[in-house]
Design an enzyme around this catalytic site. Structure first.
Site, PDB file in Angstrom:
ATOM      1  N   SER A   1       4.050   2.176   8.277  1.00  0.00           N
ATOM      2  CA  SER A   1       3.791   1.196   7.226  1.00  0.00           C
ATOM      3  C   SER A   1       5.064   0.957   6.427  1.00  0.00           C
ATOM      4  O   SER A   1       5.696   1.896   5.954  1.00  0.00           O
ATOM      5  CB  SER A   1       2.693   1.701   6.292  1.00  0.00           C
ATOM      6  OG  SER A   1       1.465   1.735   6.956  1.00  0.00           O
TER       7      SER A   1
ATOM      8  N   HIS B   1       0.824  -1.211   0.000  1.00  0.00           N
ATOM      9  CA  HIS B   1       0.000   0.000   0.000  1.00  0.00           C
ATOM     10  C   HIS B   1       0.858   1.261   0.000  1.00  0.00           C
ATOM     11  O   HIS B   1       0.369   2.336  -0.343  1.00  0.00           O
ATOM     12  CB  HIS B   1      -1.012  -0.009   1.146  1.00  0.00           C
ATOM     13  CG  HIS B   1      -0.458   0.138   2.523  1.00  0.00           C
ATOM     14  ND1 HIS B   1      -0.195  -0.933   3.351  1.00  0.00           N
ATOM     15  CD2 HIS B   1      -0.141   1.236   3.245  1.00  0.00           C
ATOM     16  CE1 HIS B   1       0.247  -0.505   4.516  1.00  0.00           C
ATOM     17  NE2 HIS B   1       0.298   0.813   4.479  1.00  0.00           N
TER      18      HIS B   1
ATOM     19  N   ASP C   1       1.461  -7.819   1.873  1.00  0.00           N
ATOM     20  CA  ASP C   1       1.513  -6.360   1.768  1.00  0.00           C
ATOM     21  C   ASP C   1       2.966  -5.887   1.652  1.00  0.00           C
ATOM     22  O   ASP C   1       3.549  -5.365   2.594  1.00  0.00           O
ATOM     23  CB  ASP C   1       0.838  -5.734   2.991  1.00  0.00           C
ATOM     24  CG  ASP C   1       0.462  -4.272   2.763  1.00  0.00           C
ATOM     25  OD1 ASP C   1       1.022  -3.670   1.827  1.00  0.00           O
ATOM     26  OD2 ASP C   1      -0.382  -3.745   3.503  1.00  0.00           O
TER      27      ASP C   1
END
Length: 732
Positions: free
Chosen positions: A644, A84, A220
């Site tokens: 992240s 992402h 991810d």
């Protein structure tokens, strides 16, 4: 006696704080946490984590694009981060004919790696304390404007002293609500190339349904590479650039993880507000976040309507939609978690104890602080709601931001004579190309109309901007369509026939500038109460720190590099969840991934090759010792947005996973660390490698890594490998 008992309880609660809470500044690790971390199992010294004069772990961590974190994992500048985080770059590179978002992308040769437009990574060179320097020139009698002037002047001086004539980027940040200051010296690299990305069916597996939830089964991650000039210096993209040889890179562990294993995360957490008062939390969950949730949901619905109709629009708006959806669920989850976990009640207890401390010692300067903060939220409640609707209006109504951006360029262009226009023409053409590159006119017209209607409906008149209130929401899209800024063609026509008077008369240009003027007026209207609030916030936290001199305070996140440490950890099994046979609830495996599979489903589809490899149990050297193929795992590290893509690092400095999410039970984590519930959801690095190697066949990337094997690796895959090299070059 009651006051003394309250104070004792207050202090005891902090004395019992566990090690996994806190986002720590690296230069303070040795003084504050070095011994504690080694007791938890760390085998590295503080100097091996952060050093100015020698290579250390910090040299393998990058701020990725300013919004995520990445880690260097090879001697050739290879970067791992989240899917992402790379989503925008992958979407930008995609076309309906070559849909890298849907199908994935893998550079099978180095020459196939291509430039990720407008992406950069930032390395931390060093940081230092500027608290005494700046605070010596500040006092509480200053206005906010006076205080800002002093801080800005010192910031400019610090930047000049440390930038080495532009070689470095120098950033000064305040900490502890403005009580302390540190500066950070960075080096930015702008030639970043996309190397690999799994298809969205892996990289976004679970979609919005699984977002912020456990158990997760998501690959991810994406892979990029830093390029530099021949001397290793930052350079703009050029075919002659070469992969960067970093000061340090992370060896990659195949050992596997188990509960209690030391885990450490280094990264760039964006923003927390752990010292927010109960009054601020009540405003947030009762008014501010509901406004955000409603406005972002409306924006999502409008985007999806047009994305479902057209593949090009779907690709062009994929990154924006994903970002809005992520925060939409986060904000609603925060509201739910605060209510469920009794966060406001806990904060009120803390504040009562603080008040008891201030009153017991006759500390008049602190006695009225909390009452002043309470009054502030009463005074600004409606204005704060307006800010949240306005933030979504500004973020999603691109016609307004486009008019401001393009309009300022065209205004300057129209003011030039023929020679000046000729000199500016290339710049103007580039600005127009960039502004309209991913622009859907009909979508943006409906977005402008919809967000205007919502603002007019929900924002109270006495705090609303006069410009938006004066718009006919039913006609605003037609106004936009008839504007100079309607399309790239109409803006280009103006460039060919510039007329400053026509621009000044353009209704969309007037509206955009009116909104900016209204926001400025609102800021001026509330400037004194905002200044007083900032002062009281500083004093509240300063008081807490004086009341508890034995406590190790950590500063709120503010996009500077931090370290959080803890262990691989479990969550209780929930009856409403399917764990697909996993009973030791700290990991997920491919059985769960395939178990969730729904053919042709937007969120739970899988490539057939993944299913085939699973059925063959073709896990290679990446399987756990118990025989399963790991996917994700939990740790109790303290992270937030911006983390992240951060590396999860073991006790020896090896990469064991990539952090990518939190869990819904603790979505109040930005304002309070939920000791029992707060976890970090990580991609197991073995699943990353399996995807690269077994699924994608990009073996050249595996060969580039320094793999570390151990006793948890299946015996038939053990081979002789070089031992991992620590930050200082010592053999482990």
């Amino acid at each position: 006696m009651k006051r003394i008992l309250l104070l004792f309880t207050f202090l005891l609660s902090f004395a019992q704080m566990r090690a996994d809470e806190g986002m720590w500044l690296l230069m303070l690790v040795k003084r504050l946490n070095g011994v504690d971390m080694q007791k938890e199992g760390l085998h590295l010294t503080p100097e091996e984590i952060y050093s100015v004069n020698n290579s250390s772990l910090k040299d393998a961590i990058v701020s990725f694009g300013g919004f995520c974190t990445g880690e260097i994992v090879s001697s050739q500048g290879l970067i791992f981060t989240n899917h992402h985080c790379g989503y925008g770059a992958v979407a930008a590179a995609s076309t309906p004919e070559k849909d890298y978002l849907k199908n994935g992308f893998w550079a099978m040769k180095q020459k196939d790696e291509f430039n990720a437009k407008d992406l950069y990574v930032r390395f931390l060179v060093r940081m230092d304390d500027a608290t005494q320097r700046i605070n010596s020139k500040l006092n509480n009698s200053m206005t906010g404007e006076q205080r800002k002037a002093v801080i800005d002047a010192e910031t400019k001086a610090i930047q000049s002293e440390n930038s080495e004539n532009g070689k470095y980027t120098v950033v000064v940040r305040d900490f502890f609500n403005g009580n302390e200051f540190y500066y950070f010296v960075y080096q930015d690299y702008k030639d970043i190339r996309l190397v690999g990305a799994p298809p969205s069916s892996l990289g976004k597996f679970g979609g919005d349904t699984d977002n912020w939830e456990w158990p997760r089964h998501t690959a991810d991650f994406t892979v990029f590479r830093v390029y530099a000039d021949a001397a290793g210096n930052p350079a703009e993209f050029a075919p002659t650039n070469i992969p960067l040889k970093p000061k340090h890179f992370l060896p990659v562990s195949l050992k596997g993880v188990k509960p209690g294993d030391f885990s450490m995360i280094l990264g760039y957490p964006g923003r927390t507000n752990r010292y927010l008062t109960s009054f601020g939390i009540e405003q947030m969950v009762n008014k501010d976040y509901p406004a955000w949730v409603e406005a972002s949901k409306q924006a999502m619905d409008i985007m999806k309507k047009y994305m479902d109709k057209d593949k090009g629009t779907q690709l062009n708006y994929a990154s924006q939609y994903a970002s809005v959806a992520n925060y939409w669920k986060n904000r609603q989850g925060t509201i739910d978690a605060v209510e469920k976990n009794g966060t406001i009640t806990d904060k009120k207890k803390l504040e009562q104890t603080f008040q008891t401390w201030a009153d017991s010692y006759n500390l008049g300067e602190y006695s009225s602080v909390l009452d002043d903060i309470r009054i502030y939220y009463q005074q600004t409640s409606d204005r704060n709601v307006e800010r949240n609707y306005m933030s979504q209006f500004s973020r999603n109504s691109k016609y307004i931001s486009l008019a401001l951006q393009v309009g300022s360029v065209l205004k300057a262009y129209a003011a030039q004579d023929m020679n000046g226009r000729l000199a500016m023409k290339t710049k103007v053409e580039a600005a127009l190309k960039a502004a309209y590159e991913n622009f859907n006119t009909q979508l943006e017209g409906e977005m402008l109309s919809g967000m205007t209607k919502l603002y007019q409906l929900r924002v109270k008149k006495d705090v609303a901007g006069a410009t938006i209130l004066g718009i006919d929401a039913g006609q605003i899209s037609n106004i936009a369509y008839s504007s100079i800024f309607a399309t790239k063609t109409s803006a280009t026509n103006f460039m060919l026939h510039p007329d400053a008077l026509k621009l000044d008369a353009d209704p969309l240009w007037k509206i955009a500038n009116g909104i900016v003027a209204d926001q400025k007026l609102s800021a001026e209207r509330f400037s004194k109460v905002d200044d007083n609030f900032a002062k009281n916030n500083r004093m509240f936290l300063a008081g807490l720190m004086k009341a508890m001199p034995e406590k190790k305070f950590y500063p709120d996140a503010n996009s500077t590099m931090r370290l959080t440490y803890g262990t691989v950890d479990k969550l209780p099994i929930r009856e409403d969840r399917n764990y697909f046979g996993v009973t030791d609830n700290y990991y997920t495996d491919m059985a769960g991934l395939v178990g969730k599979y729904k053919k042709n489903d937007d969120e739970f589809d899988l490539p057939q090759r993944v299913i085939d490899l699973y059925n063959l149990k073709d896990f290679g050297q990446y399987a756990d010792a118990a025989g399963y193929m790991p996917v994700n795992f939990l740790s109790n590290n303290d992270i937030t947005g911006g983390n992240s893509g951060s590396p999860v690092i073991d006790a020896d400095g090896n990469l064991i996973g990539i952090a990518f999410d939190g869990n819904s039970e603790a979505l109040s984590g930005d304002i309070v660390f939920e000791q029992q519930w707060q976890k970090t959801i990580n991609v197991d690095v073995r699943f990353v490698l399996w995807t690269i190697d077994k699924y994608a066949g990009a073996r050249r990337l595996i060969d580039e890594l320094q793999l570390v094997r151990g006793e948890n690796t299946p015996a038939d895959t053990k081979t002789k490998m070089p031992k991992a090299t620590s930050a200082k070059g010592k053999r482990k």
